[in-house]
Design a protein around this motif. Structure first.
Motif, PDB file in Angstrom:
ATOM      1  N   PRO A 230       0.821  -1.210   0.000  1.00  0.00           N
ATOM      2  CA  PRO A 230       0.000   0.000   0.000  1.00  0.00           C
ATOM      3  C   PRO A 230       0.855   1.260   0.000  1.00  0.00           C
ATOM      4  O   PRO A 230       1.971   1.265   0.495  1.00  0.00           O
ATOM      5  CB  PRO A 230      -0.797  -0.120   1.303  1.00  0.00           C
ATOM      6  N   LYS A 231       0.297   2.313  -0.570  1.00  0.00           N
ATOM      7  CA  LYS A 231       0.949   3.621  -0.582  1.00  0.00           C
ATOM      8  C   LYS A 231       0.940   4.188   0.833  1.00  0.00           C
ATOM      9  O   LYS A 231       0.245   3.679   1.705  1.00  0.00           O
ATOM     10  CB  LYS A 231       0.205   4.543  -1.539  1.00  0.00           C
ATOM     11  N   PRO A 232       1.691   5.263   1.094  1.00  0.00           N
ATOM     12  CA  PRO A 232       1.691   5.859   2.427  1.00  0.00           C
ATOM     13  C   PRO A 232       0.291   6.184   2.941  1.00  0.00           C
ATOM     14  O   PRO A 232       0.044   6.169   4.136  1.00  0.00           O
ATOM     15  CB  PRO A 232       2.529   7.122   2.256  1.00  0.00           C
ATOM     16  N   SER A 233      -0.641   6.446   2.038  1.00  0.00           N
ATOM     17  CA  SER A 233      -2.018   6.751   2.444  1.00  0.00           C
ATOM     18  C   SER A 233      -2.738   5.512   2.951  1.00  0.00           C
ATOM     19  O   SER A 233      -3.828   5.606   3.495  1.00  0.00           O
ATOM     20  CB  SER A 233      -2.798   7.328   1.261  1.00  0.00           C
ATOM     21  N   GLY A 234      -2.137   4.332   2.743  1.00  0.00           N
ATOM     22  CA  GLY A 234      -2.770   3.091   3.149  1.00  0.00           C
ATOM     23  C   GLY A 234      -3.624   2.480   2.058  1.00  0.00           C
ATOM     24  O   GLY A 234      -4.137   1.379   2.209  1.00  0.00           O
ATOM     25  N   VAL A 235      -3.783   3.168   0.935  1.00  0.00           N
ATOM     26  CA  VAL A 235      -4.574   2.664  -0.180  1.00  0.00           C
ATOM     27  C   VAL A 235      -3.650   1.886  -1.107  1.00  0.00           C
ATOM     28  O   VAL A 235      -2.678   2.440  -1.621  1.00  0.00           O
ATOM     29  CB  VAL A 235      -5.248   3.827  -0.945  1.00  0.00           C
TER      30      VAL A 235
ATOM     31  N   ASP B 181     -10.079   1.697  -0.745  1.00  0.00           N
ATOM     32  CA  ASP B 181     -10.027   2.950   0.001  1.00  0.00           C
ATOM     33  C   ASP B 181     -11.283   3.019   0.862  1.00  0.00           C
ATOM     34  O   ASP B 181     -12.333   3.478   0.410  1.00  0.00           O
ATOM     35  CB  ASP B 181      -9.970   4.125  -0.972  1.00  0.00           C
TER      36      ASP B 181
ATOM     37  N   ASP C  84     -12.445   4.899   3.136  1.00  0.00           N
ATOM     38  CA  ASP C  84     -13.123   6.198   3.275  1.00  0.00           C
ATOM     39  C   ASP C  84     -13.946   6.521   2.024  1.00  0.00           C
ATOM     40  O   ASP C  84     -15.090   6.972   2.126  1.00  0.00           O
ATOM     41  CB  ASP C  84     -12.117   7.310   3.538  1.00  0.00           C
TER      42      ASP C  84
ATOM     43  N   GLN D 117      -1.790   3.064  -9.693  1.00  0.00           N
ATOM     44  CA  GLN D 117      -2.283   4.288  -9.035  1.00  0.00           C
ATOM     45  C   GLN D 117      -2.927   3.945  -7.714  1.00  0.00           C
ATOM     46  O   GLN D 117      -3.481   2.917  -7.510  1.00  0.00           O
ATOM     47  CB  GLN D 117      -3.284   5.014  -9.904  1.00  0.00           C
TER      48      GLN D 117
END
Length: 113
Positions: free
Chosen positions: A5-10, A69, A71, A113
């Protein structure tokens, strides 16, 4: 195969094919896996009958893009729930239009992405 996962967690989107998408669903959103497999069996069934594969992939690409994601997924589902409970057709239409826009944007997400 998907990456971390990316730093955003996604997690990033996988390669755009059914094998990579199924692996990503299994890894990152396993709650979707049973529905994915049931839909595959019902829509595709026999591997030699591949005409429905593009539509199947498009639907599940969008489902994974949203579900990865939490959210965004929650927001889209809340819009749809609010539309179901809307007091007027105009309110329902506005809410469903917002949800549809987010689904269309999710469908456009590319590999990585």
């Amino acid at each position: 195969m998907t990456s971390a996962p990316k730093p955003s967690g996604v997690p990033p989107m996988p390669e755009r094919n059914t094998k990579a998408l199924r692996a990503a669903i299994a890894q990152h959103t396993p709650q979707l896996l049973a529905d994915y497999d049931r839909h595959w069996d019902a829509a595709i069934g026999q591997p030699r009958y591949t005409a429905p594969v593009p539509a199947f992939l498009a639907r599940w690409w969008t489902e994974f893009a949203l579900a990865r994601d939490p959210d965004l997924d929650r927001h889209v589902r809340e819009l749809e729930e609010r539309a179901a409970d809307a007091a007027t057709n105009e309110q329902a239409l506005q809410l469903l239009t917002q949800a549809a826009h987010l689904r269309r944007e999710a469908a456009k997400v590319e590999h990585g992405q």
